[in-house]
Design a protein around this motif. Structure first.
Motif, PDB file in Angstrom:
ATOM      1  N   TYR A 194       0.823  -1.213   0.000  1.00  0.00           N
ATOM      2  CA  TYR A 194       0.000   0.000   0.000  1.00  0.00           C
ATOM      3  C   TYR A 194       0.859   1.265   0.000  1.00  0.00           C
ATOM      4  O   TYR A 194       0.505   2.261  -0.624  1.00  0.00           O
ATOM      5  CB  TYR A 194      -0.983  -0.012   1.172  1.00  0.00           C
ATOM      6  CG  TYR A 194      -2.178  -0.885   0.873  1.00  0.00           C
ATOM      7  CD1 TYR A 194      -3.240  -0.399   0.117  1.00  0.00           C
ATOM      8  CD2 TYR A 194      -2.224  -2.211   1.289  1.00  0.00           C
ATOM      9  CE1 TYR A 194      -4.322  -1.198  -0.203  1.00  0.00           C
ATOM     10  CE2 TYR A 194      -3.301  -3.021   0.979  1.00  0.00           C
ATOM     11  CZ  TYR A 194      -4.349  -2.511   0.233  1.00  0.00           C
ATOM     12  OH  TYR A 194      -5.415  -3.307  -0.084  1.00  0.00           O
ATOM     13  N   PHE A 195       2.003   1.211   0.677  1.00  0.00           N
ATOM     14  CA  PHE A 195       2.956   2.323   0.648  1.00  0.00           C
ATOM     15  C   PHE A 195       3.436   2.563  -0.783  1.00  0.00           C
ATOM     16  O   PHE A 195       3.467   3.696  -1.276  1.00  0.00           O
ATOM     17  CB  PHE A 195       4.141   2.005   1.572  1.00  0.00           C
ATOM     18  CG  PHE A 195       5.303   2.935   1.425  1.00  0.00           C
ATOM     19  CD1 PHE A 195       5.311   4.171   2.048  1.00  0.00           C
ATOM     20  CD2 PHE A 195       6.411   2.577   0.650  1.00  0.00           C
ATOM     21  CE1 PHE A 195       6.395   5.035   1.910  1.00  0.00           C
ATOM     22  CE2 PHE A 195       7.488   3.433   0.510  1.00  0.00           C
ATOM     23  CZ  PHE A 195       7.474   4.661   1.139  1.00  0.00           C
ATOM     24  N   CYS A 196       3.798   1.478  -1.482  1.00  0.00           N
ATOM     25  CA  CYS A 196       4.271   1.586  -2.871  1.00  0.00           C
ATOM     26  C   CYS A 196       3.162   2.088  -3.789  1.00  0.00           C
ATOM     27  O   CYS A 196       3.408   2.927  -4.663  1.00  0.00           O
ATOM     28  CB  CYS A 196       4.797   0.240  -3.362  1.00  0.00           C
ATOM     29  SG  CYS A 196       6.339  -0.276  -2.573  1.00  0.00           S
ATOM     30  N   ALA A 197       1.939   1.588  -3.592  1.00  0.00           N
ATOM     31  CA  ALA A 197       0.812   2.037  -4.416  1.00  0.00           C
ATOM     32  C   ALA A 197       0.591   3.538  -4.244  1.00  0.00           C
ATOM     33  O   ALA A 197       0.402   4.263  -5.225  1.00  0.00           O
ATOM     34  CB  ALA A 197      -0.450   1.261  -4.043  1.00  0.00           C
ATOM     35  N   ASP A 220       1.679  -7.528  -7.207  1.00  0.00           N
ATOM     36  CA  ASP A 220       1.030  -6.895  -6.057  1.00  0.00           C
ATOM     37  C   ASP A 220       0.263  -5.633  -6.432  1.00  0.00           C
ATOM     38  O   ASP A 220      -0.699  -5.271  -5.760  1.00  0.00           O
ATOM     39  CB  ASP A 220       2.073  -6.554  -4.993  1.00  0.00           C
ATOM     40  CG  ASP A 220       2.788  -7.798  -4.489  1.00  0.00           C
ATOM     41  OD1 ASP A 220       2.094  -8.774  -4.144  1.00  0.00           O
ATOM     42  OD2 ASP A 220       4.032  -7.801  -4.450  1.00  0.00           O
ATOM     43  N   ILE A 221       0.716  -4.939  -7.482  1.00  0.00           N
ATOM     44  CA  ILE A 221       0.097  -3.675  -7.889  1.00  0.00           C
ATOM     45  C   ILE A 221      -0.076  -3.654  -9.406  1.00  0.00           C
ATOM     46  O   ILE A 221       0.838  -4.013 -10.153  1.00  0.00           O
ATOM     47  CB  ILE A 221       0.971  -2.466  -7.468  1.00  0.00           C
ATOM     48  CG1 ILE A 221       1.147  -2.418  -5.954  1.00  0.00           C
ATOM     49  CG2 ILE A 221       0.349  -1.155  -7.975  1.00  0.00           C
ATOM     50  CD1 ILE A 221       2.145  -1.367  -5.481  1.00  0.00           C
ATOM     51  N   ALA A 232       2.679  -4.057 -14.200  1.00  0.00           N
ATOM     52  CA  ALA A 232       2.480  -5.075 -13.172  1.00  0.00           C
ATOM     53  C   ALA A 232       3.684  -4.969 -12.239  1.00  0.00           C
ATOM     54  O   ALA A 232       4.832  -5.063 -12.691  1.00  0.00           O
ATOM     55  CB  ALA A 232       2.418  -6.465 -13.800  1.00  0.00           C
ATOM     56  N   VAL A 233       3.435  -4.733 -10.960  1.00  0.00           N
ATOM     57  CA  VAL A 233       4.524  -4.462 -10.015  1.00  0.00           C
ATOM     58  C   VAL A 233       4.511  -5.495  -8.889  1.00  0.00           C
ATOM     59  O   VAL A 233       3.476  -5.730  -8.257  1.00  0.00           O
ATOM     60  CB  VAL A 233       4.393  -3.040  -9.422  1.00  0.00           C
ATOM     61  CG1 VAL A 233       5.551  -2.748  -8.467  1.00  0.00           C
ATOM     62  CG2 VAL A 233       4.325  -1.991 -10.529  1.00  0.00           C
ATOM     63  N   GLN A 234       5.666  -6.079  -8.643  1.00  0.00           N
ATOM     64  CA  GLN A 234       5.873  -6.978  -7.516  1.00  0.00           C
ATOM     65  C   GLN A 234       6.585  -6.181  -6.435  1.00  0.00           C
ATOM     66  O   GLN A 234       7.583  -5.503  -6.719  1.00  0.00           O
ATOM     67  CB  GLN A 234       6.737  -8.163  -7.958  1.00  0.00           C
ATOM     68  CG  GLN A 234       7.271  -9.040  -6.859  1.00  0.00           C
ATOM     69  CD  GLN A 234       6.229  -9.943  -6.255  1.00  0.00           C
ATOM     70  OE1 GLN A 234       5.450  -9.509  -5.402  1.00  0.00           O
ATOM     71  NE2 GLN A 234       6.198 -11.183  -6.686  1.00  0.00           N
ATOM     72  N   CYS A 235       6.089  -6.193  -5.193  1.00  0.00           N
ATOM     73  CA  CYS A 235       6.682  -5.449  -4.080  1.00  0.00           C
ATOM     74  C   CYS A 235       7.379  -6.415  -3.130  1.00  0.00           C
ATOM     75  O   CYS A 235       6.798  -7.434  -2.754  1.00  0.00           O
ATOM     76  CB  CYS A 235       5.612  -4.682  -3.312  1.00  0.00           C
ATOM     77  SG  CYS A 235       4.725  -3.482  -4.317  1.00  0.00           S
ATOM     78  N   LYS A 236       8.599  -6.078  -2.743  1.00  0.00           N
ATOM     79  CA  LYS A 236       9.357  -6.914  -1.821  1.00  0.00           C
ATOM     80  C   LYS A 236       9.962  -6.034  -0.725  1.00  0.00           C
ATOM     81  O   LYS A 236      10.847  -5.224  -0.992  1.00  0.00           O
ATOM     82  CB  LYS A 236      10.491  -7.661  -2.547  1.00  0.00           C
ATOM     83  CG  LYS A 236      10.012  -8.686  -3.554  1.00  0.00           C
ATOM     84  CD  LYS A 236       9.351  -9.848  -2.857  1.00  0.00           C
ATOM     85  CE  LYS A 236       8.955 -10.924  -3.836  1.00  0.00           C
ATOM     86  NZ  LYS A 236       8.144 -11.964  -3.195  1.00  0.00           N
ATOM     87  N   CYS A 237       9.474  -6.206   0.498  1.00  0.00           N
ATOM     88  CA  CYS A 237      10.019  -5.492   1.651  1.00  0.00           C
ATOM     89  C   CYS A 237      10.826  -6.501   2.465  1.00  0.00           C
ATOM     90  O   CYS A 237      10.272  -7.249   3.264  1.00  0.00           O
ATOM     91  CB  CYS A 237       8.883  -4.888   2.481  1.00  0.00           C
ATOM     92  SG  CYS A 237       9.467  -3.818   3.801  1.00  0.00           S
ATOM     93  N   VAL A 296      -4.231   2.843 -10.010  1.00  0.00           N
ATOM     94  CA  VAL A 296      -3.350   2.034  -9.171  1.00  0.00           C
ATOM     95  C   VAL A 296      -4.216   1.127  -8.296  1.00  0.00           C
ATOM     96  O   VAL A 296      -5.086   1.596  -7.571  1.00  0.00           O
ATOM     97  CB  VAL A 296      -2.446   2.932  -8.294  1.00  0.00           C
ATOM     98  CG1 VAL A 296      -1.561   2.080  -7.394  1.00  0.00           C
ATOM     99  CG2 VAL A 296      -1.612   3.863  -9.161  1.00  0.00           C
ATOM    100  N   GLU A 297      -3.968  -0.173  -8.398  1.00  0.00           N
ATOM    101  CA  GLU A 297      -4.778  -1.156  -7.681  1.00  0.00           C
ATOM    102  C   GLU A 297      -3.863  -2.183  -7.030  1.00  0.00           C
ATOM    103  O   GLU A 297      -3.004  -2.763  -7.697  1.00  0.00           O
ATOM    104  CB  GLU A 297      -5.712  -1.848  -8.679  1.00  0.00           C
ATOM    105  CG  GLU A 297      -6.466  -3.019  -8.138  1.00  0.00           C
ATOM    106  CD  GLU A 297      -7.152  -3.825  -9.235  1.00  0.00           C
ATOM    107  OE1 GLU A 297      -7.500  -4.976  -8.953  1.00  0.00           O
ATOM    108  OE2 GLU A 297      -7.320  -3.314 -10.361  1.00  0.00           O
TER     109      GLU A 297
END
Length: 154
Positions: free
Chosen positions: A50-53, A76-77, A87-92, A64-65
């Motif tokens: 959600y931070f990245c979105a 993820d987004i 299409a975005v993959q988020c990795k923290c 942005v979803e």
């Protein structure tokens, strides 16, 4: 002291005060940015998504979803900017990001019928991930890139 000396001293004092105020402003901005960057490391995975979105929205991305948590096919987004779909993959994580994230978003990009795949992280990427991303044409948005996105919104 004559009047011109008093005026000169007054002008110099005002200029000095203005320099101090401006310096304090810059230090405050830098501290705030650094604090936001540190907070990013403390986030859980879904919070980071959600931070990245939100960061993408603030940087001109539209529609942005955040996808559902499980069964998202490595994405993820979903977002769009300037007519290009992402299409975005988020990795923290607390370690460098490897090839698996690149492979996941590569597959997810096609599943969601998006033009561009990207991996967005609070860390950096392994050399193997960078090589795979180059071959598979996946964008890598590391900590430095995210920091620059945060700077643009300030």
């Amino acid at each position: 002291m004559d009047q011109s000396s008093v005026i000169f001293i007054s002008i110099m004092s005002a200029a000095g005060l203005a320099v101090l105020v401006f310096a304090a402003f810059l230090v405050s901005r830098r501290w705030k940015r650094r604090r936001r960057s540190q907070l990013m490391d403390e986030m859980e995975g879904h919070d980071f998504e959600y931070f990245c979105a939100d960061l993408l929205r603030k940087n001109g991305f539209l529609d942005v979803e955040v996808t559902k948590g499980s069964g998202d096919y490595g994405v993820d987004i979903l977002a769009e900017k300037d007519g290009v779909t992402y299409a975005v993959q988020c990795k923290c994580y607390n370690a460098p990001i490897g090839v698996k994230a690149v492979q996941e978003v590569y597959a997810g990009r096609d599943y969601y019928d998006r033009m561009v795949g990207a991996v967005m992280t609070n860390q950096y990427f392994t050399s193997a991930a960078v090589a795979a991303a180059g071959k598979l044409k996946i964008l890598l948005w590391d900590r430095g890139y995210i920091d620059s996105m945060m700077e643009e919104q300030d």
